[in-house]
Design an enzyme around this catalytic site. Structure first.
Site, mmCIF file in Angstrom:
data_model
loop_
_atom_site.group_PDB
_atom_site.id
_atom_site.type_symbol
_atom_site.label_atom_id
_atom_site.label_comp_id
_atom_site.label_asym_id
_atom_site.label_seq_id
_atom_site.Cartn_x
_atom_site.Cartn_y
_atom_site.Cartn_z
ATOM 1 N N ARG A 226 -1.497 -6.261 -22.048
ATOM 2 C CA ARG A 226 -1.547 -5.410 -20.852
ATOM 3 C C ARG A 226 -2.445 -6.079 -19.814
ATOM 4 O O ARG A 226 -3.429 -6.738 -20.154
ATOM 5 C CB ARG A 226 -2.119 -4.025 -21.191
ATOM 6 C CG ARG A 226 -1.120 -3.078 -21.844
ATOM 7 C CD ARG A 226 0.004 -2.672 -20.885
ATOM 8 N NE ARG A 226 0.926 -1.697 -21.457
ATOM 9 C CZ ARG A 226 2.101 -1.978 -22.020
ATOM 10 N NH1 ARG A 226 2.517 -3.222 -22.121
ATOM 11 N NH2 ARG A 226 2.876 -1.012 -22.477
ATOM 12 N N HIS A 274 7.045 -8.851 -17.124
ATOM 13 C CA HIS A 274 6.988 -7.859 -18.204
ATOM 14 C C HIS A 274 8.289 -7.858 -19.020
ATOM 15 O O HIS A 274 8.945 -6.820 -19.181
ATOM 16 C CB HIS A 274 6.701 -6.452 -17.652
ATOM 17 C CG HIS A 274 6.114 -5.535 -18.691
ATOM 18 N ND1 HIS A 274 5.131 -4.622 -18.438
ATOM 19 C CD2 HIS A 274 6.383 -5.409 -20.020
ATOM 20 C CE1 HIS A 274 4.817 -3.967 -19.547
ATOM 21 N NE2 HIS A 274 5.575 -4.434 -20.529
#
Ligand code: NAP
Length: 311
Positions: A226, A274
């Site tokens: 993250r 992502h």
């Protein structure tokens, strides 16, 4: 009695998931109703993505569990209206396998120095053979579902792998560490460092000026975990000074990564949008439905989120 299952994720996912959820539900023998819309007071289970329009769970008065389609839960774990069991996604065949492939690929790219030969406009002849994997210590921060699978895959390729988690673990092929001394040990050894921690208040800025300085000079960083795990400005400084040779980043504090963010233009940063890994509908539907089956037969749910720990 009919089990009512609400699919509350992005609309485009419904077409992908519906047939797989139906065939997995059919196989349980349960009588069920599966839809994207139903009266909240009738819903037993919500198949959920944290970016769903469902953010207030209060009207779901008979809800038994919320079943996440994603591994990351930081956007929902602190929702005060979510009071029933909340399970995250563990999808070995899809999500985990995809992450193992992405991490292995990017690790090998840096280990083998592939860039020097793939993009070589000056036709430079650089006969520097890379070291073998056994001479390239790799570290993994986060030894959960994804970190441990990636670590074991890299171990099978011959890399010495050390890893760090909140609790002390014992995993074949990985030298496991915990605590602040353990973090220091992993960082000081890791020529390639992979981040697979969840985003929690405790993990924010795990990589900062101080911890980046512990890495061997010229280390590579790979972050499919993250964005908030890294202090962006400290990473740019470490890249500029040569402390870090390259960072391959899949996740960011703001996504999509804003066009004016320094990572886009930095020659030592690879940005991927992502895509390190994704939940795959066929296998994920089986995981979701196994939890519904468990809920209906009074067995404990799998993969429950620890609200206090935040993951
Ligand atoms: P997981 O099974 O919950 O594992 C998390 C690991 O992090 C565990 O080993 C845990 O320690 C460790 N950890 C948590 N807080 C810590 C702390 N404060 N200090 C040290 N270690 C800590 O999660 P997962 O399924 O492996 O997924 C990891 C993350 O990958 C997700 O949270 C998500 O953010 C990210 N992800 C990214 C993508 C992508 O496409 N880029 C896809 C899927 C997931 P313990 O083992 O002691 O609990």
């Amino acid at each position: 009695m009919t089990v009512n299952v609400l699919f509350a994720a992005n609309e485009t996912r419904w077409a992908q998931y519906e047939p797989h959820l139906r065939s997995a539900l059919d196989a349980t023998g349960l009588e069920y109703h599966l839809a994207t819309d139903m009266a909240p007071e009738d819903v037993d289970y919500i198949v959920y993505a944290p970016n769903s329009s469902v953010q207030d769970f209060t009207p779901y008065t008979r809800l038994k569990a919320v079943l996440n389609l994603w591994a990351g839960v930081e956007d929902a774990v602190n929702n005060p209206t979510l009071k029933v069991p909340y399970a995250r996604m563990v999808d070995d065949e899809g999500l985990t396998q995809g992450m193992v492939e992405w991490v292995t690929g990017h690790t090998l790219r840096h280990h083998l120095g592939m860039d020097a030969h793939i993009v070589n406009p000056d036709h430079a002849w650089i006969p520097d053979a890379p070291p073998v994997a056994s001479d390239r210590p790799v570290g993994i921060l986060g030894l959960g579902q994804l970190g441990s699978a990636c670590g074991q895959a890299l171990h099978r390729l011959g890399f010495p792998v050390s890893g760090w988690a909140r609790s002390q673990k014992k995993i074949d092929g990985i030298t496991c560490q915990s605590g602040s001394d353990g973090l220091r040990q992993v960082l000081t050894q890791s020529q390639i460092l992979i981040l697979l921690l969840p985003s929690t208040p405790e993990t924010e800025n795990t990589l900062n000026a101080e911890t980046l300085a512990l890495l061997p000079k010229g280390a590579f960083i790979i972050n499919p975990g993250r964005g908030p795990l890294i202090d962006d400005a400290a990473l740019v400084d470490a890249l500029d000074s040569g402390q870090v040779a390259h960072a391959t980043l899949d996740v960011f504090r703001t996504e999509p990564l804003p066009q004016d963010h320094p990572f886009w233009a930095h020659p030592k940063v690879t940005v991927t949008p992502h895509i390190a890994s994704e939940t795959r509908a066929p296998s994920a539907a089986r995981v979701i439905v196994e939890n519904i089956r468990r809920g209906e037969s009074g067995e404990p749910f799998l993969y429950l989120v620890d609200r206090d720990a935040g993951y």
